[in-house]
Design a protein around this motif. Sequence first.
Motif, short mmCIF file in Angstrom:
data_model
loop_
_atom_site.label_atom_id
_atom_site.label_comp_id
_atom_site.label_asym_id
_atom_site.label_seq_id
_atom_site.Cartn_x
_atom_site.Cartn_y
_atom_site.Cartn_z
N ASP A 108 0.93 -1.17 -0.14
CA ASP A 108 0.16 0.00 0.05
C ASP A 108 0.89 1.37 0.05
O ASP A 108 1.82 1.37 0.67
CB ASP A 108 -0.75 -0.07 1.27
CG ASP A 108 -2.19 -1.06 1.15
OD1 ASP A 108 -2.25 -1.54 -0.01
OD2 ASP A 108 -2.69 -1.34 2.18
N LEU A 109 0.56 2.14 -0.81
CA LEU A 109 1.09 3.63 -0.83
C LEU A 109 0.19 4.48 -0.14
O LEU A 109 -0.99 4.68 -0.43
CB LEU A 109 1.34 4.01 -2.09
CG LEU A 109 2.35 3.18 -3.14
CD1 LEU A 109 2.40 3.58 -4.63
CD2 LEU A 109 3.78 3.04 -2.69
N ASP A 110 0.87 5.18 0.77
CA ASP A 110 0.10 6.44 1.49
C ASP A 110 0.44 7.69 0.34
O ASP A 110 1.51 7.97 0.25
CB ASP A 110 0.79 6.84 2.62
CG ASP A 110 0.48 5.59 3.70
OD1 ASP A 110 -0.59 5.05 3.59
OD2 ASP A 110 1.52 5.29 4.66
N LEU A 111 -0.76 7.93 -0.09
CA LEU A 111 -0.67 9.10 -1.28
C LEU A 111 -1.20 10.43 -0.73
O LEU A 111 -2.19 10.48 -0.29
CB LEU A 111 -1.31 8.46 -2.58
CG LEU A 111 -1.34 9.39 -3.53
CD1 LEU A 111 -0.07 9.63 -4.51
CD2 LEU A 111 -2.58 9.11 -4.77
N ALA A 112 -0.37 11.45 -1.04
CA ALA A 112 -1.13 12.97 -0.87
C ALA A 112 -0.97 13.69 -2.04
O ALA A 112 0.11 13.42 -2.84
CB ALA A 112 0.06 13.75 0.19
N TYR A 113 -2.32 13.98 -2.47
CA TYR A 113 -2.49 14.75 -3.82
C TYR A 113 -2.16 16.17 -3.38
O TYR A 113 -2.77 17.11 -2.75
CB TYR A 113 -3.86 14.78 -4.39
CG TYR A 113 -4.31 15.73 -5.33
CD1 TYR A 113 -3.34 15.66 -6.59
CD2 TYR A 113 -5.56 16.17 -5.38
CE1 TYR A 113 -3.77 16.56 -7.55
CE2 TYR A 113 -5.66 17.40 -6.32
CZ TYR A 113 -5.13 17.46 -7.25
OH TYR A 113 -5.29 17.94 -8.38
N LEU A 114 -1.31 16.87 -4.28
CA LEU A 114 -0.75 18.44 -3.92
C LEU A 114 -1.28 19.28 -4.79
O LEU A 114 -0.88 20.48 -4.58
CB LEU A 114 0.95 18.32 -4.03
CG LEU A 114 1.49 17.12 -3.23
CD1 LEU A 114 3.19 17.29 -3.23
CD2 LEU A 114 1.38 17.16 -1.78
N ALA A 129 0.63 16.92 -9.16
CA ALA A 129 1.80 16.69 -8.09
C ALA A 129 1.32 15.61 -6.90
O ALA A 129 0.18 16.10 -6.42
CB ALA A 129 2.61 17.91 -7.41
N PHE A 130 2.10 14.52 -6.55
CA PHE A 130 1.76 13.78 -5.71
C PHE A 130 3.12 13.39 -4.94
O PHE A 130 4.04 13.68 -5.27
CB PHE A 130 1.43 12.53 -6.37
CG PHE A 130 0.10 12.44 -7.28
CD1 PHE A 130 -0.89 12.38 -6.83
CD2 PHE A 130 0.55 12.66 -8.58
CE1 PHE A 130 -2.10 12.43 -7.60
CE2 PHE A 130 -0.68 12.73 -9.58
CZ PHE A 130 -1.89 12.67 -9.03
N ARG A 131 2.75 12.96 -3.62
CA ARG A 131 3.82 12.49 -2.83
C ARG A 131 3.28 11.23 -2.11
O ARG A 131 2.15 11.23 -1.69
CB ARG A 131 4.15 13.38 -1.71
CG ARG A 131 5.45 12.74 -0.85
CD ARG A 131 6.07 13.94 0.19
NE ARG A 131 7.31 13.43 1.04
CZ ARG A 131 8.36 12.95 0.67
NH1 ARG A 131 8.85 13.09 -0.40
NH2 ARG A 131 9.05 12.39 1.69
N ALA A 132 4.03 10.14 -2.23
CA ALA A 132 3.80 8.87 -1.64
C ALA A 132 4.75 8.10 -0.85
O ALA A 132 5.79 8.55 -1.24
CB ALA A 132 3.22 7.89 -2.63
N THR A 133 4.35 7.30 0.05
CA THR A 133 5.61 6.67 0.68
C THR A 133 5.00 5.20 1.04
O THR A 133 3.84 4.82 1.14
CB THR A 133 5.97 7.47 2.16
OG1 THR A 133 4.41 7.51 2.95
CG2 THR A 133 6.35 8.71 1.92
N ALA A 134 5.90 4.28 1.28
CA ALA A 134 5.51 2.79 1.98
C ALA A 134 6.74 2.34 2.48
O ALA A 134 7.76 2.73 2.36
CB ALA A 134 5.17 2.18 0.67
N ASP A 135 6.48 1.54 3.61
CA ASP A 135 7.48 0.75 4.37
C ASP A 135 7.52 -0.51 3.71
O ASP A 135 6.31 -1.43 3.73
CB ASP A 135 7.12 0.71 5.69
CG ASP A 135 7.35 2.12 6.12
OD1 ASP A 135 8.26 2.97 5.89
OD2 ASP A 135 6.55 2.46 7.34
N LEU A 136 8.41 -1.37 3.20
CA LEU A 136 9.14 -2.41 2.82
C LEU A 136 9.95 -3.19 3.74
O LEU A 136 10.93 -2.67 4.22
CB LEU A 136 9.55 -2.38 1.50
CG LEU A 136 9.04 -1.67 0.45
CD1 LEU A 136 9.61 -1.82 -1.37
CD2 LEU A 136 7.42 -2.06 0.06
N HIS A 137 9.31 -4.49 3.92
CA HIS A 137 10.32 -5.27 4.92
C HIS A 137 11.05 -6.33 3.71
O HIS A 137 10.46 -6.81 2.99
CB HIS A 137 9.41 -6.17 5.70
CG HIS A 137 8.45 -5.65 6.73
ND1 HIS A 137 9.20 -4.96 7.88
CD2 HIS A 137 7.20 -5.24 6.73
CE1 HIS A 137 8.23 -4.40 8.54
NE2 HIS A 137 7.06 -4.72 7.75
#
Length: 273
Positions: free
Chosen positions: A206-212, A225-233
Amino acid sequence: MGLTARIRTRDGWAVSHAVVTVADATGTQVLRAEADPEGAVRDTTALAPGAYTVIVTAVGYAPAAASALVTASGRAEIGTVTLARRGGTALPPPGPWTVDPAHSTVGAVARHLGISSVRGRFTDFTASVEIAPDDVGKSRVEAVIRAASIDTGNTVRDTHLRSADFLDADAHPEITYRSTGLTAAGPDRWTVHGDLSLRGVVRPVDLDLAYLGTGADPWGGTRAAFRATADLHREDFALTYNQVVQAGIAAIGTTLKVELDVQAVQGESLPQA
């Protein structure tokens, strides 16, 4: 005579599928009109002078209400009605968008020795976004990243990261992400559900997405513009190589933080340079 109105999103985009309903003081519907492709409503139905209630609806947006006063001329000018995405969330206008690699960054951060971070980025990638017109949850995101394009600013480290100890870029040259759905997570925020293929292993991510927001660019196009983050193991993708240094501390952390800063151009392709 008649009614005129402009239906827009908060970014100023036309809502071409909006429907305008007008009711008189008794609540009786006296007019129903649809917006044209430019989000404009121009109906020539004659209305009796008096006060009316105007309701504007569109699939994927919260309804909006406005008051209208029809003069002796039989004309009602509503002006601009702004619609918000249902649930208070927002996205760019529907249709295809193409990610511009020259103004986007695909990066990752790993902990090193438990006390600092090492940052890297992929320099060769393509991606596209399709914003669904009716059900935003059916919007799509696809990306292809060349594994060998990893760049951490250190040649020796980058060569090791491309090897079979890590990305195994020769055997698995592409890292891909394909979305499976989109869920609103708050104003201007979304959760993108999708499958990540890395080193030959496919896992849901899952990506945590912010629409800018959106705006015009100097080349005559429109950008979002977008910014997205995710944590991968790492172990989820068979990235198990590590080195234990003194006091039992691992050289590399078990979690990678993915950080995406994206500009997308409206349309199915990038403009010609």
